[in-house]
Every structure is written in C-alpha cells, then in structure tokens.
Write a protein that holds these residues in place. Structure first.
Motif, mmCIF file in Angstrom:
data_model
loop_
_atom_site.group_PDB
_atom_site.id
_atom_site.type_symbol
_atom_site.label_atom_id
_atom_site.label_comp_id
_atom_site.label_asym_id
_atom_site.label_seq_id
_atom_site.Cartn_x
_atom_site.Cartn_y
_atom_site.Cartn_z
ATOM 1 N N ALA A 251 0.614 -1.170 0.063
ATOM 2 C CA ALA A 251 0.288 -0.174 -0.126
ATOM 3 C C ALA A 251 0.645 1.222 -0.003
ATOM 4 O O ALA A 251 1.344 1.077 0.470
ATOM 5 N N CYS A 252 0.510 2.237 -0.846
ATOM 6 C CA CYS A 252 1.474 3.421 -1.669
ATOM 7 C C CYS A 252 1.166 4.224 0.146
ATOM 8 O O CYS A 252 0.225 3.927 0.691
ATOM 9 N N PRO A 253 1.841 4.589 0.646
ATOM 10 C CA PRO A 253 2.142 5.185 1.955
ATOM 11 C C PRO A 253 1.395 6.875 1.593
ATOM 12 O O PRO A 253 0.911 7.466 2.093
ATOM 13 N N HIS A 254 1.018 7.159 0.040
ATOM 14 C CA HIS A 254 0.491 8.616 -0.006
ATOM 15 C C HIS A 254 -1.012 8.764 -0.826
ATOM 16 O O HIS A 254 -1.395 8.803 0.968
ATOM 17 N N LEU A 255 -1.711 7.647 -0.824
ATOM 18 C CA LEU A 255 -3.122 7.834 -0.968
ATOM 19 C C LEU A 255 -3.536 5.669 -1.006
ATOM 20 O O LEU A 255 -4.458 5.694 -1.668
ATOM 21 N N GLY A 256 -2.565 4.947 -0.734
ATOM 22 C CA GLY A 256 -2.698 3.164 -0.884
ATOM 23 C C GLY A 256 -2.466 2.698 -2.112
ATOM 24 O O GLY A 256 -3.231 1.633 -2.042
ATOM 25 N N LYS B 205 7.199 1.238 -7.637
ATOM 26 C CA LYS B 205 7.005 2.195 -8.058
ATOM 27 C C LYS B 205 5.389 1.792 -8.017
ATOM 28 O O LYS B 205 4.748 1.323 -8.147
ATOM 29 N N CYS B 206 4.375 3.916 -7.900
ATOM 30 C CA CYS B 206 3.238 3.141 -8.012
ATOM 31 C C CYS B 206 2.552 4.156 -8.819
ATOM 32 O O CYS B 206 2.883 5.291 -9.354
ATOM 33 N N PRO B 207 1.700 3.534 -9.373
ATOM 34 C CA PRO B 207 1.248 3.401 -10.948
ATOM 35 C C PRO B 207 -0.305 5.111 -10.376
ATOM 36 O O PRO B 207 0.193 5.559 -11.389
ATOM 37 N N CYS B 208 -0.942 5.167 -9.546
ATOM 38 C CA CYS B 208 -1.545 6.255 -9.383
ATOM 39 C C CYS B 208 -1.039 7.838 -9.602
ATOM 40 O O CYS B 208 -1.469 8.027 -10.335
ATOM 41 N N HIS B 209 0.028 7.938 -8.905
ATOM 42 C CA HIS B 209 0.441 9.235 -8.910
ATOM 43 C C HIS B 209 1.974 9.167 -9.315
ATOM 44 O O HIS B 209 3.229 10.130 -8.109
ATOM 45 N N ARG B 210 2.351 8.625 -8.841
ATOM 46 C CA ARG B 210 4.287 8.042 -10.040
ATOM 47 C C ARG B 210 4.945 8.276 -8.984
ATOM 48 O O ARG B 210 6.635 9.050 -8.834
ATOM 49 N N SER B 211 4.595 7.450 -7.264
ATOM 50 C CA SER B 211 5.490 7.948 -6.078
ATOM 51 C C SER B 211 6.738 6.594 -6.839
ATOM 52 O O SER B 211 6.249 5.510 -6.973
ATOM 53 N N ALA B 212 8.201 6.855 -6.612
ATOM 54 C CA ALA B 212 9.100 5.583 -6.340
ATOM 55 C C ALA B 212 9.719 5.528 -5.193
ATOM 56 O O ALA B 212 10.359 6.730 -4.934
HETATM 57 S S1 FES Z 1 -1.401 6.086 -3.828
HETATM 58 FE FE1 FES Z 1 1.033 5.800 -4.677
HETATM 59 S S2 FES Z 1 2.267 8.162 -5.474
HETATM 60 FE FE2 FES Z 1 -0.731 8.405 -4.672
#
Ligand code: FES
Length: 189
Positions: A119-124, A137-144
C-alpha cells in the motif's frame, strides 16, 4: 400530663412519615440513595457474564494481528517477491475463513529479510516492483522508491511501510498491518 408517646417524641420524629423538617428530608434522601446503589449492584451481578459474552468477539478480533506464515526462507532473495497475506477475519459477530488481508513485498536486504506493505503511503494504491530499474513504483501518482523502500520521487510523504517479519526453523511469518496514508510518520490504524 405527659403520655408514653410524648416521652419518645425526639427519636420518634425521625420515623414520622409526616415529618417535613430538613433533617428528615436529608435522612430520606440518604436512604433512597443507599437503596438505589444496592439495587444497581445486585442488578450488575447477573449481567456480568452477558457483558463478557458480548465483548468476547471484540477481544478475538485483535488476535487476527498475529504473525501469518508465508513460506520457506529459501524462496526469498534480493529480488522482491510479492506475497498475499490471508487470515480468518473476525468481526464482532462473525468469522470469515482465509480472507485476503493485503499484500507485501518480501526482499533480502544485506542478508536480512524485509517486508514492505504494497500500500503506497501516499493514498494507498498498490506499489509494483520494476525489476529493470530495481525500484518500487506507484502507478497512481508516480511515487518511486528504492529497493530498500526509500522515497526517490513523487508525492509519497514517507518510505514504504515495513511489516514485522519473523524467521523460525527455516520458515517466514509476517504480521499484517495497515498504516495511515498521507502523513509523514508511520501510524498504525
Ligand atoms: S497513491 Fe501512490 S503516489 Fe499517490
């Protein structure tokens, strides 16, 4: 001439239901309070087992946070492996068997296993691993994130969340947990 009733007048006044003096009112109030407290105490005795029964499943729900077996130590290496974590889900009144609680990446870092929540710490959103770049890599908002979970770019406010991991007798177990999203520090929820 005094009668026998008159002789007992000072004490007898305490039991006179018609006595409207402040002292008599105070005595009556104390008596009512005592009866009320006693009644509540007696009523609570038979209710205690029922309350315990009602709260019992809530206690069991906490037990679901136990370490979950995920397989042999030999299946993990420096290349992250995605693992789904399953357990019985127990809410206040029911039990569902073998429910998927979530997923994690298990990777060997400096000879030691680490488990990162997917689960990405940004929005999951679910974080993927890119083997060509050796990055998460997170596909939603491109966190790496690096292969050790450190943020390299994007809006994630913190590194990938680690999960507790345990090795025993050649087997690996992981404790699943969720964490608050969008905050800089890891907070279990
Ligand atoms: S939920 Fe992963 S970058 Fe936003």
């Amino acid at each position: 001439m005094s009668s026998s009733d008159d002789r007992g007048a000072p004490d007898g006044a305490a039991h006179d239901p018609e006595d409207r003096s402040p002292e008599a009112a105070s005595r009556r109030g104390l008596l009512k309070l005592g009866v009320g407290v006693l009644g509540c105490g007696l009523a609570a005795i038979p209710a205690a087992p029922a309350v315990g029964y009602l709260l019992y499943p809530l206690g069991r729900e906490r037990a679901v946070g136990a370490f979950l077996p995920v397989g042999a130590r030999t299946q993990f290496s420096a290349t992250p492996v995605r693992i789904d974590l399953h357990a019985d889900r127990v809410d206040a009144w029911s039990r569902e068997r073998d429910v998927k609680l979530g997923s994690c990446w298990v990777v060997e870092v400096d000879g030691k296993l680490q488990a990162f929540s997917t689960a990405c710490p940004h929005l999951g959103c679910a974080v993927d691993y890119e083997p060509g770049e050796a990055k998460f890599k997170c596909p939603c908002h491109r966190s790496a994130f690096t292969a050790t979970g450190v943020v390299e770019g994007g809006p994630s406010p913190r590194p990938l969340d680690t999960l507790e991991i345990e090795e025993k007798d050649g087997l690996v177990a992981i404790r699943f947990q969720r964490f608050r999203q969008g905050v800089p520090h890891k907070e279990p929820v």
